[in-house]
Design an enzyme around this catalytic site. Structure first.
Site, PDB file in Angstrom:
ATOM      1  N   ARG A   1      32.237  -5.415 -11.662  1.00 42.96           N
ATOM      2  CA  ARG A   1      32.573  -4.749 -10.382  1.00 42.96           C
ATOM      3  C   ARG A   1      32.545  -3.234 -10.552  1.00 42.96           C
ATOM      4  NH1 ARG A   1      38.103  -7.467  -9.302  1.00 42.96           N
ATOM      5  NH2 ARG A   1      38.281  -6.070  -7.518  1.00 42.96           N
TER       6      ARG A   1
ATOM      7  N   ARG B   1      47.234  -7.504 -11.923  1.00 37.42           N
ATOM      8  CA  ARG B   1      47.542  -7.686 -10.490  1.00 37.42           C
ATOM      9  C   ARG B   1      47.863  -9.149 -10.183  1.00 37.42           C
ATOM     10  NH1 ARG B   1      43.382  -5.761  -5.996  1.00 37.42           N
ATOM     11  NH2 ARG B   1      41.935  -7.036  -7.195  1.00 37.42           N
TER      12      ARG B   1
ATOM     13  N   ARG C   1      43.694 -13.124  -8.722  1.00 38.18           N
ATOM     14  CA  ARG C   1      42.429 -13.279  -7.989  1.00 38.18           C
ATOM     15  C   ARG C   1      41.315 -13.768  -8.905  1.00 38.18           C
ATOM     16  NH1 ARG C   1      41.242  -8.085  -4.221  1.00 38.18           N
ATOM     17  NH2 ARG C   1      39.242  -8.162  -5.278  1.00 38.18           N
TER      18      ARG C   1
ATOM     19  N   ARG D   1      30.296   0.367   1.396  1.00 35.33           N
ATOM     20  CA  ARG D   1      30.181   0.364  -0.059  1.00 35.33           C
ATOM     21  C   ARG D   1      28.754   0.614  -0.505  1.00 35.33           C
ATOM     22  NH1 ARG D   1      34.855  -3.466  -1.336  1.00 35.33           N
ATOM     23  NH2 ARG D   1      35.007  -3.256  -3.570  1.00 35.33           N
TER      24      ARG D   1
ATOM     25  N   LYS E   1      43.549   0.891  -2.979  1.00 33.16           N
ATOM     26  CA  LYS E   1      43.163   0.966  -1.559  1.00 33.16           C
ATOM     27  C   LYS E   1      44.030   0.018  -0.722  1.00 33.16           C
ATOM     28  CE  LYS E   1      38.849  -0.199  -2.420  1.00 33.16           C
ATOM     29  NZ  LYS E   1      38.959  -0.398  -3.890  1.00 33.16           N
TER      30      LYS E   1
HETATM   31  P1  AP5 Z   1      45.124  -2.643  -5.108  1.00 29.89           P
HETATM   32  O1  AP5 Z   1      45.854  -1.885  -4.039  1.00 29.89           O
HETATM   33  O2  AP5 Z   1      45.038  -4.124  -4.959  1.00 29.89           O
HETATM   34  O3  AP5 Z   1      43.682  -1.996  -5.384  1.00 29.89           O
HETATM   35  P2  AP5 Z   1      42.359  -2.045  -4.501  1.00 29.89           P
HETATM   36  O4  AP5 Z   1      41.740  -0.686  -4.614  1.00 29.89           O
HETATM   37  O5  AP5 Z   1      42.643  -2.557  -3.125  1.00 29.89           O
HETATM   38  O6  AP5 Z   1      41.530  -3.070  -5.380  1.00 29.89           O
HETATM   39  P3  AP5 Z   1      40.599  -4.286  -4.977  1.00 29.89           P
HETATM   40  O7  AP5 Z   1      40.348  -5.029  -6.275  1.00 29.89           O
HETATM   41  O8  AP5 Z   1      41.164  -5.101  -3.863  1.00 29.89           O
HETATM   42  O9  AP5 Z   1      39.354  -3.526  -4.550  1.00 29.89           O
HETATM   43  P4  AP5 Z   1      37.936  -4.032  -4.494  1.00 29.89           P
HETATM   44  O10 AP5 Z   1      37.389  -2.916  -3.717  1.00 29.89           O
HETATM   45  O11 AP5 Z   1      37.262  -4.322  -5.780  1.00 29.89           O
HETATM   46  O12 AP5 Z   1      38.060  -5.478  -3.866  1.00 29.89           O
HETATM   47  P5  AP5 Z   1      37.750  -6.041  -2.428  1.00 29.89           P
HETATM   48  O13 AP5 Z   1      38.744  -7.094  -2.148  1.00 29.89           O
HETATM   49  O14 AP5 Z   1      37.553  -4.964  -1.426  1.00 29.89           O
HETATM   50  O15 AP5 Z   1      45.843  -2.275  -6.502  1.00 29.89           O
HETATM   51  C1  AP5 Z   1      45.461  -2.892  -7.724  1.00 29.89           C
HETATM   52  C2  AP5 Z   1      46.705  -3.156  -8.598  1.00 29.89           C
HETATM   53  O16 AP5 Z   1      47.248  -1.921  -9.040  1.00 29.89           O
HETATM   54  C3  AP5 Z   1      47.848  -3.894  -7.878  1.00 29.89           C
HETATM   55  O17 AP5 Z   1      48.426  -4.799  -8.795  1.00 29.89           O
HETATM   56  C4  AP5 Z   1      48.842  -2.785  -7.493  1.00 29.89           C
HETATM   57  O18 AP5 Z   1      50.182  -3.257  -7.484  1.00 29.89           O
HETATM   58  C5  AP5 Z   1      48.604  -1.744  -8.588  1.00 29.89           C
HETATM   59  N1  AP5 Z   1      48.671  -0.370  -8.093  1.00 29.89           N
HETATM   60  C6  AP5 Z   1      48.124   0.131  -6.947  1.00 29.89           C
HETATM   61  N2  AP5 Z   1      48.359   1.452  -6.840  1.00 29.89           N
HETATM   62  C7  AP5 Z   1      49.053   1.808  -7.959  1.00 29.89           C
HETATM   63  C8  AP5 Z   1      49.569   3.051  -8.450  1.00 29.89           C
HETATM   64  N3  AP5 Z   1      49.410   4.198  -7.759  1.00 29.89           N
HETATM   65  N4  AP5 Z   1      50.225   3.047  -9.642  1.00 29.89           N
HETATM   66  C9  AP5 Z   1      50.385   1.882 -10.357  1.00 29.89           C
HETATM   67  N5  AP5 Z   1      49.921   0.682  -9.931  1.00 29.89           N
HETATM   68  C10 AP5 Z   1      49.263   0.644  -8.759  1.00 29.89           C
HETATM   69  O19 AP5 Z   1      36.291  -6.694  -2.666  1.00 29.89           O
HETATM   70  C11 AP5 Z   1      36.127  -7.885  -3.434  1.00 29.89           C
HETATM   71  C12 AP5 Z   1      34.653  -8.278  -3.465  1.00 29.89           C
HETATM   72  O20 AP5 Z   1      34.171  -8.527  -2.119  1.00 29.89           O
HETATM   73  C13 AP5 Z   1      33.686  -7.217  -4.026  1.00 29.89           C
HETATM   74  O21 AP5 Z   1      33.594  -7.281  -5.434  1.00 29.89           O
HETATM   75  C14 AP5 Z   1      32.368  -7.640  -3.327  1.00 29.89           C
HETATM   76  O22 AP5 Z   1      31.770  -8.758  -3.950  1.00 29.89           O
HETATM   77  C15 AP5 Z   1      32.826  -8.074  -1.951  1.00 29.89           C
HETATM   78  N6  AP5 Z   1      32.807  -6.941  -0.981  1.00 29.89           N
HETATM   79  C16 AP5 Z   1      33.894  -6.303  -0.468  1.00 29.89           C
HETATM   80  N7  AP5 Z   1      33.507  -5.317   0.374  1.00 29.89           N
HETATM   81  C17 AP5 Z   1      32.146  -5.338   0.388  1.00 29.89           C
HETATM   82  C18 AP5 Z   1      31.158  -4.547   1.053  1.00 29.89           C
HETATM   83  N8  AP5 Z   1      31.488  -3.547   1.881  1.00 29.89           N
HETATM   84  N9  AP5 Z   1      29.852  -4.840   0.823  1.00 29.89           N
HETATM   85  C19 AP5 Z   1      29.499  -5.840   0.003  1.00 29.89           C
HETATM   86  N10 AP5 Z   1      30.382  -6.622  -0.657  1.00 29.89           N
HETATM   87  C20 AP5 Z   1      31.699  -6.377  -0.466  1.00 29.89           C
END
Ligand code: AP5
Length: 222
Positions: free
Chosen positions: A172, A129, A161, A90, A16
């Protein structure tokens, strides 16, 4: 209405953040990243950050009331003419709150972009990552930096991270299946869901999403 109001959905590690970085430039949209905002609050030790920390470190969702308030303020402040939301909603409660807030202002969501990836690939992606303090993303194997341990774009050191440890990743994923998957049905039922296979290369995923969004924007203008 010609504004694009978009959300990115998908499991942790689906790509994402990777896609948001490209799409915000393609369509000139303000990016609102929930995880990034929460991590900033955590780092700054704000009241919200201190409250959110224990949930994030355990791989749980931060309670709806805290997140909804934070995101709706951001949408009002930065996204009054379109937005790209990453990581929100979410839960079905968050999806309903977003819909109500938009409706109150005579607006609506353009599309919910779902990037699908299976659990095994999520684990491989998140364990490898690495990112810099400016949020530029890399992967040890799939997208390594030119100089090991340092960001190609700003030269800062790369780090892992806190929540990218195996045990937390598994938690997660379980949280995603239990609480966020119902959001997919919510948007499917409303005809807003656009699905993409996130196991393809970043450029392939990007090209497919960009083409779909470009035609949706065209339809909005007709
Ligand atoms: P990346 O692009 O970083 O993936 P992502 O989907 O953004 O993953 P996140 O871990 O950031 O998502 P998340 O939703 O768990 O975390 P968030 O920060 O929102 O890609 C991942 C890796 O793969 C990278 O190394 C990249 O280079 C590689 N890659 C990407 N695409 C690729 C491809 N096509 N091919 C090969 N490699 C690829 O949330 C963190 C925490 O915050 C949550 O756990 C929760 O506690 C809290 N939180 C966030 N939002 C909410 C909400 N709405 N409500 C409640 N709590 C929340």
């Amino acid at each position: 209405m010609s504004e694009l109001n978009l959300i990115l959905l998908g499991p942790p590690g689906a790509g994402k953040g990777t896609q948001a970085d490209k799409l915000k430039d393609d369509f000139g949209l303000p990016y609102i990243g929930t995880g990034e905002l929460l991590r900033k609050h955590k780092h700054d030790e704000s009241e919200l950050g201190l409250e959110a920390k224990s949930y994030m470190d355990a791989g749980d969702l931060v309670p709806d009331d805290l997140v909804i308030r934070m995101i709706l303020e951001e949408v009002e402040e930065k996204g009054s003419h379109g937005f790209l939301l990453d990581g929100f909603p979410r839960s079905v409660g968050q999806a309903e709150a977003l819909s109500d807030a938009l409706e109150e202002n005579g607006r609506r969501l353009t599309a919910a972009v779902l990037i699908s990836v299976d659990d095994e690939l999520v684990i491989a992606r998140l364990e490898g990552r690495r990112q810099c303090a400016n949020g530029h993303l890399y992967h040890k194997e799939f997208d390594p930096p030119k100089s090991e341990g340092y960001c190609d774009q700003c030269g800062r050191p790369l780090h892992q991270r806190d929540d990218d440890k195996r045990e937390t990743i598994e938690k997660r994923l379980a949280t995603y299946h239990a609480k966020t998957e119902p959001v997919i049905d919510y948007y499917q039922e409303r005809g807003l869901l656009q699905r993409f296979d996130g196991s393809r290369s970043p450029d392939e995923v990007h090209n497919l999403i960009r083409a779909t969004l470009a035609s949706l924007r065209l339809e909005e203008k007709l």
